[in-house]
Design a protein around this motif. Sequence first.
Motif, PDB file in Angstrom:
ATOM      1  N   GLU A   1     -12.666  12.378  -2.085  1.00 14.17           N
ATOM      2  CA  GLU A   1     -12.666  13.361  -3.177  1.00 14.17           C
ATOM      3  C   GLU A   1     -12.115  12.775  -4.481  1.00 14.17           C
ATOM      4  N   TRP A   2     -11.461  11.636  -4.385  1.00 16.79           N
ATOM      5  CA  TRP A   2     -10.884  11.024  -5.591  1.00 16.79           C
ATOM      6  C   TRP A   2     -11.801  10.003  -6.250  1.00 16.79           C
ATOM      7  N   ILE A   3     -12.951   9.768  -5.658  1.00 17.94           N
ATOM      8  CA  ILE A   3     -13.818   8.720  -6.188  1.00 17.94           C
ATOM      9  C   ILE A   3     -14.261   9.049  -7.611  1.00 17.94           C
TER      10      ILE A   3
ATOM     11  N   SER B   1       6.098  10.458  -3.292  1.00 22.28           N
ATOM     12  CA  SER B   1       5.855  11.900  -3.290  1.00 22.28           C
ATOM     13  C   SER B   1       5.336  12.321  -4.657  1.00 22.28           C
ATOM     14  N   GLU B   2       4.126  12.866  -4.689  1.00 22.46           N
ATOM     15  CA  GLU B   2       3.480  13.212  -5.965  1.00 22.46           C
ATOM     16  C   GLU B   2       3.631  14.708  -6.228  1.00 22.46           C
ATOM     17  N   ASP B   3       4.760  15.036  -6.833  1.00 22.67           N
ATOM     18  CA  ASP B   3       5.120  16.446  -6.971  1.00 22.67           C
ATOM     19  C   ASP B   3       5.050  16.925  -8.416  1.00 22.67           C
TER      20      ASP B   3
ATOM     21  N   ALA C   1       0.090   9.718 -13.855  1.00 21.88           N
ATOM     22  CA  ALA C   1       1.205   9.311 -12.989  1.00 21.88           C
ATOM     23  C   ALA C   1       0.747   8.303 -11.932  1.00 21.88           C
ATOM     24  N   VAL C   2      -0.426   8.536 -11.385  1.00 21.27           N
ATOM     25  CA  VAL C   2      -0.889   7.663 -10.307  1.00 21.27           C
ATOM     26  C   VAL C   2      -1.124   6.236 -10.827  1.00 21.27           C
ATOM     27  N   VAL C   3      -1.656   6.141 -12.042  1.00 17.54           N
ATOM     28  CA  VAL C   3      -1.942   4.814 -12.589  1.00 17.54           C
ATOM     29  C   VAL C   3      -0.636   4.091 -12.934  1.00 17.54           C
TER      30      VAL C   3
ATOM     31  N   ILE D   1      -5.417   0.720  -2.837  1.00  8.13           N
ATOM     32  CA  ILE D   1      -5.306   2.180  -2.798  1.00  8.13           C
ATOM     33  C   ILE D   1      -6.275   2.714  -1.746  1.00  8.13           C
ATOM     34  N   PHE D   2      -5.713   3.390  -0.744  1.00  7.13           N
ATOM     35  CA  PHE D   2      -6.555   4.082   0.240  1.00  7.13           C
ATOM     36  C   PHE D   2      -6.392   5.564  -0.025  1.00  7.13           C
ATOM     37  N   ARG D   3      -7.494   6.253  -0.195  1.00  8.34           N
ATOM     38  CA  ARG D   3      -7.393   7.706  -0.369  1.00  8.34           C
ATOM     39  C   ARG D   3      -8.738   8.357  -0.058  1.00  8.34           C
ATOM     40  N   GLY D   4      -8.721   9.674   0.014  1.00  7.23           N
ATOM     41  CA  GLY D   4      -9.916  10.428   0.381  1.00  7.23           C
ATOM     42  C   GLY D   4     -11.017  10.290  -0.657  1.00  7.23           C
TER      43      GLY D   4
ATOM     44  N   VAL E   1       0.840  -1.188   0.000  1.00  4.08           N
ATOM     45  CA  VAL E   1       0.000   0.000   0.000  1.00  4.08           C
ATOM     46  C   VAL E   1       0.880   1.244   0.000  1.00  4.08           C
ATOM     47  N   ARG E   2       0.365   2.299  -0.571  1.00  9.34           N
ATOM     48  CA  ARG E   2       1.170   3.520  -0.622  1.00  9.34           C
ATOM     49  C   ARG E   2       0.368   4.688  -0.103  1.00  9.34           C
ATOM     50  N   PHE E   3       1.092   5.605   0.515  1.00  9.55           N
ATOM     51  CA  PHE E   3       0.528   6.911   0.830  1.00  9.55           C
ATOM     52  C   PHE E   3       1.248   7.850  -0.116  1.00  9.55           C
ATOM     53  N   ALA E   4       0.480   8.698  -0.804  1.00  8.73           N
ATOM     54  CA  ALA E   4       1.077   9.472  -1.902  1.00  8.73           C
ATOM     55  C   ALA E   4       0.779  10.958  -1.787  1.00  8.73           C
ATOM     56  N   PRO E   5       1.306  11.600  -0.771  1.00  5.88           N
ATOM     57  CA  PRO E   5       0.978  13.017  -0.606  1.00  5.88           C
ATOM     58  C   PRO E   5       1.634  13.901  -1.659  1.00  5.88           C
ATOM     59  N   SER E   6       0.969  14.988  -1.983  1.00  4.73           N
ATOM     60  CA  SER E   6       1.578  16.002  -2.839  1.00  4.73           C
ATOM     61  C   SER E   6       2.226  17.026  -1.917  1.00  4.73           C
ATOM     62  N   PRO E   7       3.463  17.392  -2.196  1.00  7.17           N
ATOM     63  CA  PRO E   7       4.151  18.331  -1.292  1.00  7.17           C
ATOM     64  C   PRO E   7       3.685  19.765  -1.507  1.00  7.17           C
TER      65      PRO E   7
ATOM     66  N   THR F   1      -0.040  14.520 -15.723  1.00  8.09           N
ATOM     67  CA  THR F   1      -1.008  14.937 -14.710  1.00  8.09           C
ATOM     68  C   THR F   1      -1.083  13.821 -13.671  1.00  8.09           C
ATOM     69  N   TYR F   2      -1.688  14.157 -12.564  1.00  7.69           N
ATOM     70  CA  TYR F   2      -1.893  13.178 -11.500  1.00  7.69           C
ATOM     71  C   TYR F   2      -2.494  11.877 -12.031  1.00  7.69           C
ATOM     72  N   HIS F   3      -3.526  12.014 -12.876  1.00  6.62           N
ATOM     73  CA  HIS F   3      -4.258  10.814 -13.326  1.00  6.62           C
ATOM     74  C   HIS F   3      -3.352   9.795 -14.004  1.00  6.62           C
TER      75      HIS F   3
END
Length: 499
Positions: free
Chosen positions: A226-228, A45-47, A208-210, A221-224, A9-15, A204-206
């Motif tokens: 707002e990404w649904i 790190s999703e920068d 890169a994340v995939v 993938i665990f996330r808020g 599992v990953r946590f992927a914060p944007s700085p 873009t995020y979309h």
Amino acid sequence: MNNKKEIRVRFAPSPTGELHIGGLRTALTCFLFARKNNGTFILRSEDTDRTRFVKGAAKRQIKDMQWAGLKIDEGVIIDKNGNLVEVGNFGPYIQSKRLHIYKKYVNQLLEEKKAYRCFCTAERLEQMREQQQAQKLPPKYDRKCAHLSQEEVQKKINAGKDYVVRFKIPKGKTTFDDLVYGHIEVENSTLDDQIIMKSDGFPTYHLAVVVDDYLMKITHIFRGAEWIASTPKHVLLYEAFGWRENMPAFCHMANILDKNKKKLSKRDGSVSVADFRKEGYPKEAVINFIALLGWNPKTQQEIFTMKELVEQFDIAKMNKAGGVFDRDRLKWMSKEHIKKMSVAKIYKESLPFLQQKDYYKNAPKENKTKDYIIKIITIEQDRLENFAMVGQDNQFFFKNSIEVDKELLRWKDNTDKQTKTALEKAHTVLHNVSEENWTRENLEKILMDAAGDKRGDFLWPLRAALTGEKRSPSPFDCAWVIGKEKTILYISNAIATFE
Ligand code: GLU
């Protein structure tokens, strides 16, 4: 034989700023799930959004996670020397270092005609948006550039025109099963041809994340929540790449809400982990508190250690409805956790806060020793709501003289004589207690015996003499903290006010 897939599992914060309490909740959920399943907890790190990039933010976010006890197994970490480093076999874990990888996958989609270059100017896109708005249509790219011929595209590239790459949403329906929200289905016609690569060459995020979740072999993938709405676009990208079989499971988490059931924001006061740290909340309480925002243990238990959280964590117990962020509850939890700590630990944690306080800075040396502070903590422990509170309500402990007057020393309507007699009695009784018998328990017993059924008459003047305050801990506790010598001195001083 064990052919179960390793959980990753990953946590992927944007700085883009401080780690928000919601971000910590996501990180904690990843962590608990990983620990529960002997999996790997990764930090990426999703920068890629350079307009929102904040220098130093990644490091601060990771520091806050480490403070909270979320040990990162792989990805970006802070090493013993305090440097940001990457560990693991799937790196780089910082997206801006992976541009060549995204480029390769974008080119693949372009070649397969699953994506196209779009040269539309910002002005044209804006005009289009306005027209759509006027017609009450959802904003969507009209695919003008999808119809450009190869030659036209080449000509524009040669002319040095800026372009983005858009993913061509195919016809049909997209479905996925979210572990919290269940089966989700959308008509592809409602989806926009999203940009997957910007004109600056950054994905873009979309995209890169995939690409990253796939290459890093992420299983969940665990996330808020707002990404649904973005997830169907991601699912389509997995399909376009032929990766659907290996698509991670999605688990979206309900937003954290304020008291008015609105999404928690900075307007509501402290919301960053750094703020709670600064306010002196123990990490145990912060973790306990956020774990239960959106996760129901389904028992009466409310106070959990990290170990217990790991044992009891279960996706099936996650709520669809947002948890309300109740500061009073955090304070209560904090108090409960502090009650369970050793005084040595409270001392260690609270010292940095104490060192900032004027009452500590101005105190004489003997009132700053470890033994002395630990005594204060011992009597305050059950009422502490955070580490910054030590000594705050009992600042007289840090002084080297106590000012009293007759009125303060007087219990109810007692006369001067009665007050003085009580103080003299306290003086005699305490004078006879040896240093080694000067313990909390003994003092309580001796003074309670001496008070008999006249508690107020005897104990009030004594307490006032030792503290100079209308409110304070009991006279036994105060006498114990300040020690025999000062106790006798302060009582004598109080007696002197009647002479
Ligand atoms: N970088 C995204 C964020 O900061 C991560 C979203 C995700 O976990 O996919 O929210």
